[in-house]
Design an enzyme around this catalytic site. Structure first.
Site, PDB file in Angstrom:
ATOM      1  N   GLY A 210       4.460   1.616  -1.707  1.00 45.57           N
ATOM      2  CA  GLY A 210       4.664   2.048  -3.079  1.00 45.57           C
ATOM      3  C   GLY A 210       3.367   2.417  -3.767  1.00 45.57           C
ATOM      4  O   GLY A 210       2.286   2.330  -3.179  1.00 45.57           O
TER       5      GLY A 210
ATOM      6  N   PHE B 194       0.779   1.700  -6.959  1.00 52.46           N
ATOM      7  CA  PHE B 194       0.372   0.573  -7.804  1.00 52.46           C
ATOM      8  C   PHE B 194       0.939   0.671  -9.219  1.00 52.46           C
ATOM      9  O   PHE B 194       1.269  -0.344  -9.835  1.00 52.46           O
ATOM     10  CB  PHE B 194      -1.156   0.513  -7.948  1.00 52.46           C
ATOM     11  CG  PHE B 194      -1.919   0.246  -6.686  1.00 52.46           C
ATOM     12  CD1 PHE B 194      -1.317  -0.301  -5.572  1.00 52.46           C
ATOM     13  CD2 PHE B 194      -3.273   0.545  -6.625  1.00 52.46           C
ATOM     14  CE1 PHE B 194      -2.033  -0.542  -4.417  1.00 52.46           C
ATOM     15  CE2 PHE B 194      -4.008   0.308  -5.484  1.00 52.46           C
ATOM     16  CZ  PHE B 194      -3.384  -0.235  -4.372  1.00 52.46           C
TER      17      PHE B 194
ATOM     18  N   HIS C 250     -12.412  -1.228  -8.762  1.00 47.76           N
ATOM     19  CA  HIS C 250     -13.597  -0.377  -8.941  1.00 47.76           C
ATOM     20  C   HIS C 250     -13.296   1.109  -8.760  1.00 47.76           C
ATOM     21  O   HIS C 250     -14.115   1.951  -9.118  1.00 47.76           O
ATOM     22  CB  HIS C 250     -14.731  -0.824  -8.018  1.00 47.76           C
ATOM     23  CG  HIS C 250     -14.514  -0.555  -6.563  1.00 47.76           C
ATOM     24  ND1 HIS C 250     -15.486  -0.780  -5.619  1.00 47.76           N
ATOM     25  CD2 HIS C 250     -13.439  -0.101  -5.864  1.00 47.76           C
ATOM     26  CE1 HIS C 250     -15.040  -0.467  -4.421  1.00 47.76           C
ATOM     27  NE2 HIS C 250     -13.804  -0.053  -4.553  1.00 47.76           N
TER      28      HIS C 250
ATOM     29  N   ASP D 208       0.857  -1.186   0.000  1.00 49.44           N
ATOM     30  CA  ASP D 208       0.000   0.000   0.000  1.00 49.44           C
ATOM     31  C   ASP D 208       0.892   1.236   0.000  1.00 49.44           C
ATOM     32  O   ASP D 208       2.121   1.127   0.014  1.00 49.44           O
ATOM     33  CB  ASP D 208      -0.943  -0.002   1.206  1.00 49.44           C
ATOM     34  CG  ASP D 208      -2.295   0.643   0.898  1.00 49.44           C
ATOM     35  OD1 ASP D 208      -2.296   1.777   0.392  1.00 49.44           O
ATOM     36  OD2 ASP D 208      -3.333   0.022   1.162  1.00 49.44           O
TER      37      ASP D 208
END
Length: 339
Positions: free
Chosen positions: A226, A228, A246, A200
């Site tokens: 980090g 994504f 989502h 995360d």
């Protein structure tokens, strides 16, 4: 939520219009710490009101409404106890506590949903660009409240994921966007041989360390910080992607799935879960309303169907892709990377 086929007349329409009454009653009960007070033993009306700080005028109607909603049980005329479900999930001292989401609904969801008409007119999110839905990490207590609510949302999925694969075939997993590590810790407890990583944003790490200490799992789940899309993803046999896709638009979803495929070891698996909409888009009312929540709180996010998820995973190179219903409104998609 009642499907449209069950709305037959004005009474049903009015009941739907007033559905927030029950939600607000539940939120107030959580704010009053009612279910924690009743954990373990019933209390008579007078003592319960005194301990919870409830004025006599509305007390009986309030408590009996909670009985009618299935959250409390009444013995005789004026003695109340938690229902079994409330005792498991609304006592804040229990590991299955989901009351944090009720508090989030009060402070964040109710205000932003009041702007739904504006979002429908403009197509724009209704939360600040800086700090997003919950305001960022500057206020640690607010952040803990938000993270507790997210634990509540994901809490029921952990048991399903623990049985979703033959985990003896794998030695490591990454929970992508795993927040403070609650699900990763649950899965590691179910399968202690796994090397568990929570990936995360770096700002999450202090909350992760704090939560792992409270769960006594400090040495069992590691944190990797980090972004994504720009930072290297950890190498692992399994990636878990829960309530992440989502939030993004199609291009970012496809890019993230491709990055996950690259980071997986050959023969590895990806587990994607979200509140997916039924392929016919007619019956999953909560998921469709959840998609409106993404309209309100994200730049391009929306919920999606199992068929869409299968297509994205297949296009990225995953094989044997399948979907199955899991806890609550969530659907799980599983894909495998060829050896």
């Amino acid at each position: 939520m009642t499907p449209h086929t069950h709305v037959r007349g004005p009474g049903d329409i009015l009941q739907l219009t007033m559905a927030f009454y029950g939600s607000r009653a539940l939120i107030s009960a959580v704010e009053l710490d009612l279910f924690t007070l009743l954990a373990g033993k019933p209390l008579p009306l007078g003592e319960l009101c005194e301990r919870a700080g409830i004025h006599p005028r509305g007390a009986r109607d309030f408590l009996d409404a909670l009985v009618a909603l299935g959250l409390l049980e009444r013995e005789g005329e004026d003695t109340y106890r938690n229902s079994p479900a409330a005792d498991r999930h609304l006592d804040r001292r229990k590991p299955g506590y989901v009351g944090g989401y009720a508090r989030l609904a009060d402070t964040k969801l109710f205000p932003v949903w009041a702007r739904l008409t504006e979002a429908l007119r403009t197509g724009e999110k209704q939360v600040p660009s800086q700090g997003g839905f919950f305001g960022g990490y500057a206020d640690p207590e607010a952040a803990r409240g938000f993270l507790g609510a997210m634990d509540a949302v994901n809490g029921g999925v952990g048991h399903s994921l623990a049985g979703a694969l033959d985990w003896t075939e794998y030695s490591s997993f990454v929970d992508l966007g795993g927040a403070r590590g609650n699900l990763a810790a649950h899965l590691h407890r179910a399968h202690p041989h796994l090397r568990a990583t929570c990936f995360d944003l770096p700002e999450m790490e202090p909350f992760f360390q704090e939560h792992m200490k409270s769960l006594e799992t400090t040495d069992q789940v590691r944190f990797a910080g980090g972004d994504f899309f720009t930072d290297p993803l950890p190498r692992a046999d399994v990636f878990i992607v829960g309530h992440i896709l989502h939030y993004f638009g199609l291009r970012q979803r496809e890019a993230l799935i491709a990055r996950i495929h690259q980071a997986l070891t050959p023969g590895g698996a990806v587990l994607v879960y979200d509140r997916m909409i039924d392929d016919d888009r007619r019956s999953a009312a909560l998921s469709l309303l959840g998609s409106l929540n993404m309209l309100l709180t994200s730049d391009e996010g929306r919920e999606y169907t199992p068929a869409e998820c299968v297509r994205w995973l297949s296009d990225a190179g995953f094989t044997d892709v399948r979907t199955t219903a899991v806890s609550g409104p969530d659907t799980l998609a599983i894909g495998r990377k060829p050896r």
